[in-house]
Write a protein that holds these residues in place. Structure first.
Motif, PDB file in Angstrom:
ATOM      1  N   ASP A  44       0.828  -1.213   0.000  1.00  0.00           N
ATOM      2  CA  ASP A  44       0.000   0.000   0.000  1.00  0.00           C
ATOM      3  C   ASP A  44       0.860   1.260   0.000  1.00  0.00           C
ATOM      4  O   ASP A  44       0.538   2.245  -0.665  1.00  0.00           O
ATOM      5  CB  ASP A  44      -0.992   0.004   1.160  1.00  0.00           C
ATOM      6  CG  ASP A  44      -0.346  -0.043   2.526  1.00  0.00           C
ATOM      7  OD1 ASP A  44       0.824  -0.478   2.636  1.00  0.00           O
ATOM      8  OD2 ASP A  44      -1.009   0.345   3.505  1.00  0.00           O
TER       9      ASP A  44
ATOM     10  N   GLN B 165      -5.238   0.555   0.133  1.00  0.00           N
ATOM     11  CA  GLN B 165      -5.669  -0.592   0.924  1.00  0.00           C
ATOM     12  C   GLN B 165      -7.002  -1.143   0.424  1.00  0.00           C
ATOM     13  O   GLN B 165      -7.185  -2.358   0.311  1.00  0.00           O
ATOM     14  CB  GLN B 165      -5.761  -0.206   2.402  1.00  0.00           C
ATOM     15  CG  GLN B 165      -4.414   0.041   3.029  1.00  0.00           C
ATOM     16  CD  GLN B 165      -4.498   0.717   4.383  1.00  0.00           C
ATOM     17  OE1 GLN B 165      -5.570   1.131   4.817  1.00  0.00           O
ATOM     18  NE2 GLN B 165      -3.361   0.834   5.043  1.00  0.00           N
ATOM     19  N   LYS B 166      -7.931  -0.253   0.092  1.00  0.00           N
ATOM     20  CA  LYS B 166      -9.238  -0.693  -0.421  1.00  0.00           C
ATOM     21  C   LYS B 166      -9.079  -1.409  -1.758  1.00  0.00           C
ATOM     22  O   LYS B 166      -9.752  -2.408  -2.017  1.00  0.00           O
ATOM     23  CB  LYS B 166     -10.177   0.495  -0.566  1.00  0.00           C
ATOM     24  CG  LYS B 166     -10.660   1.031   0.760  1.00  0.00           C
ATOM     25  CD  LYS B 166     -11.583   2.209   0.571  1.00  0.00           C
ATOM     26  CE  LYS B 166     -12.027   2.764   1.915  1.00  0.00           C
ATOM     27  NZ  LYS B 166     -12.873   3.947   1.767  1.00  0.00           N
TER      28      LYS B 166
ATOM     29  N   ILE C 155      -6.445  -3.027  -2.830  1.00  0.00           N
ATOM     30  CA  ILE C 155      -5.806  -4.326  -2.572  1.00  0.00           C
ATOM     31  C   ILE C 155      -6.818  -5.308  -1.998  1.00  0.00           C
ATOM     32  O   ILE C 155      -6.915  -6.456  -2.440  1.00  0.00           O
ATOM     33  CB  ILE C 155      -4.607  -4.151  -1.619  1.00  0.00           C
ATOM     34  CG1 ILE C 155      -3.519  -3.316  -2.299  1.00  0.00           C
ATOM     35  CG2 ILE C 155      -4.057  -5.499  -1.194  1.00  0.00           C
ATOM     36  CD1 ILE C 155      -2.472  -2.783  -1.360  1.00  0.00           C
ATOM     37  N   GLU C 156      -7.606  -4.865  -1.015  1.00  0.00           N
ATOM     38  CA  GLU C 156      -8.592  -5.742  -0.385  1.00  0.00           C
ATOM     39  C   GLU C 156      -9.686  -6.167  -1.357  1.00  0.00           C
ATOM     40  O   GLU C 156     -10.291  -7.224  -1.199  1.00  0.00           O
ATOM     41  CB  GLU C 156      -9.198  -5.055   0.832  1.00  0.00           C
ATOM     42  CG  GLU C 156      -8.212  -4.919   1.983  1.00  0.00           C
ATOM     43  CD  GLU C 156      -8.711  -4.020   3.099  1.00  0.00           C
ATOM     44  OE1 GLU C 156      -9.848  -3.514   3.003  1.00  0.00           O
ATOM     45  OE2 GLU C 156      -7.952  -3.824   4.055  1.00  0.00           O
ATOM     46  N   ALA C 157      -9.945  -5.349  -2.378  1.00  0.00           N
ATOM     47  CA  ALA C 157     -10.950  -5.692  -3.389  1.00  0.00           C
ATOM     48  C   ALA C 157     -10.430  -6.752  -4.356  1.00  0.00           C
ATOM     49  O   ALA C 157     -11.191  -7.266  -5.180  1.00  0.00           O
ATOM     50  CB  ALA C 157     -11.366  -4.442  -4.157  1.00  0.00           C
ATOM     51  N   GLY C 158      -9.143  -7.062  -4.287  1.00  0.00           N
ATOM     52  CA  GLY C 158      -8.574  -8.087  -5.159  1.00  0.00           C
ATOM     53  C   GLY C 158      -8.182  -7.576  -6.527  1.00  0.00           C
ATOM     54  O   GLY C 158      -8.051  -8.359  -7.460  1.00  0.00           O
TER      55      GLY C 158
ATOM     56  N   ARG D 228      -2.479  -7.883  -8.438  1.00  0.00           N
ATOM     57  CA  ARG D 228      -1.755  -9.155  -8.475  1.00  0.00           C
ATOM     58  C   ARG D 228      -0.271  -8.842  -8.368  1.00  0.00           C
ATOM     59  O   ARG D 228       0.221  -7.923  -9.022  1.00  0.00           O
ATOM     60  CB  ARG D 228      -2.011  -9.907  -9.778  1.00  0.00           C
ATOM     61  CG  ARG D 228      -3.401 -10.451  -9.894  1.00  0.00           C
ATOM     62  CD  ARG D 228      -3.569 -11.156 -11.240  1.00  0.00           C
ATOM     63  NE  ARG D 228      -4.907 -11.657 -11.387  1.00  0.00           N
ATOM     64  CZ  ARG D 228      -5.243 -12.922 -11.173  1.00  0.00           C
ATOM     65  NH1 ARG D 228      -4.335 -13.787 -10.807  1.00  0.00           N
ATOM     66  NH2 ARG D 228      -6.490 -13.306 -11.324  1.00  0.00           N
TER      67      ARG D 228
ATOM     68  N   ARG E  81      -2.900 -13.232  -6.999  1.00  0.00           N
ATOM     69  CA  ARG E  81      -3.807 -12.265  -6.390  1.00  0.00           C
ATOM     70  C   ARG E  81      -3.498 -12.131  -4.904  1.00  0.00           C
ATOM     71  O   ARG E  81      -3.213 -13.106  -4.227  1.00  0.00           O
ATOM     72  CB  ARG E  81      -5.242 -12.715  -6.568  1.00  0.00           C
ATOM     73  CG  ARG E  81      -6.253 -11.673  -6.108  1.00  0.00           C
ATOM     74  CD  ARG E  81      -7.607 -12.055  -6.561  1.00  0.00           C
ATOM     75  NE  ARG E  81      -7.606 -11.939  -8.016  1.00  0.00           N
ATOM     76  CZ  ARG E  81      -8.673 -11.647  -8.723  1.00  0.00           C
ATOM     77  NH1 ARG E  81      -9.815 -11.475  -8.159  1.00  0.00           N
ATOM     78  NH2 ARG E  81      -8.601 -11.550 -10.025  1.00  0.00           N
ATOM     79  N   THR E  82      -3.548 -10.897  -4.424  1.00  0.00           N
ATOM     80  CA  THR E  82      -3.316 -10.668  -3.004  1.00  0.00           C
ATOM     81  C   THR E  82      -4.394  -9.752  -2.461  1.00  0.00           C
ATOM     82  O   THR E  82      -4.936  -8.929  -3.182  1.00  0.00           O
ATOM     83  CB  THR E  82      -1.918 -10.065  -2.747  1.00  0.00           C
ATOM     84  OG1 THR E  82      -1.716  -9.948  -1.349  1.00  0.00           O
ATOM     85  CG2 THR E  82      -1.776  -8.696  -3.382  1.00  0.00           C
ATOM     86  N   ASP E  83      -4.690  -9.924  -1.174  1.00  0.00           N
ATOM     87  CA  ASP E  83      -5.629  -9.028  -0.505  1.00  0.00           C
ATOM     88  C   ASP E  83      -5.004  -8.486   0.778  1.00  0.00           C
ATOM     89  O   ASP E  83      -5.689  -8.003   1.658  1.00  0.00           O
ATOM     90  CB  ASP E  83      -6.955  -9.730  -0.224  1.00  0.00           C
ATOM     91  CG  ASP E  83      -6.795 -10.940   0.676  1.00  0.00           C
ATOM     92  OD1 ASP E  83      -5.647 -11.321   0.966  1.00  0.00           O
ATOM     93  OD2 ASP E  83      -7.821 -11.503   1.085  1.00  0.00           O
ATOM     94  N   LYS E  84      -3.672  -8.546   0.845  1.00  0.00           N
ATOM     95  CA  LYS E  84      -2.960  -8.093   2.032  1.00  0.00           C
ATOM     96  C   LYS E  84      -2.174  -6.820   1.723  1.00  0.00           C
ATOM     97  O   LYS E  84      -1.237  -6.829   0.925  1.00  0.00           O
ATOM     98  CB  LYS E  84      -2.018  -9.179   2.526  1.00  0.00           C
ATOM     99  CG  LYS E  84      -2.779 -10.403   2.958  1.00  0.00           C
ATOM    100  CD  LYS E  84      -1.864 -11.486   3.415  1.00  0.00           C
ATOM    101  CE  LYS E  84      -2.750 -12.660   3.806  1.00  0.00           C
ATOM    102  NZ  LYS E  84      -2.032 -13.854   4.060  1.00  0.00           N
TER     103      LYS E  84
END
Length: 129
Positions: A7, A23-24, A26-29, A32, A37-40
């Motif tokens: 982020d 952050q939003k 990334i969390e939405a997917g 990559r 794919r990452t959500d962290k």
């Protein structure tokens, strides 16, 4: 090799306007890292990593060249990555949006309805004469 949070790197590279938006995203997917794919948001990234992301309906592929130290001007941010993105699709090849219609198809617009009403009222006056 220096690594930093994903982020923070997105914020420093000017891909997004704030770390919260990063952050939003990334969390939405929508991000990559090296084709995974990452959500962290706290995932560590560094030089050599390849980011694939969708930002504002546009596919971006960036290879990280350096970790950022601050959110500087755009010229400084552009030195943090190498853009590997495919060229954008020309407008004439883009699919039409779901609500788009061909001209003259479907219901008339308000302007067209007024023109039709004027024509009908003009015809009614001529027939009485």
């Amino acid at each position: 090799m220096e690594k930093q949070r994903l982020d923070r790197w997105l914020f420093f590279s000017r891909a997004v306007k704030s770390r919260t938006l990063a952050q939003k995203l990334i969390e939405a997917g929508a991000i990559r890292v090296n084709s995974e794919r990452t959500d962290k948001a706290d995932l560590k990234v560094g030089p050599g990593d390849v980011l694939t992301m969708t930002v504002h309906s546009r596919l971006l592929v960036w290879r990280i060249l350096d970790a950022g130290e601050r959110r500087g001007p755009a010229t400084e941010a552009a030195t943090l990555y190498e853009d590997l993105s495919p060229p954008p699709v020309p407008r004439e090849q883009q699919p039409l949006p779901l609500a788009a219609r061909q001209p003259g198809a479907g219901r008339p617009t308000k302007k067209e309805r007024r023109q039709i009403d004027r024509l009908r009222s003009d015809e009614g006056e001529d027939s009485e004469d």
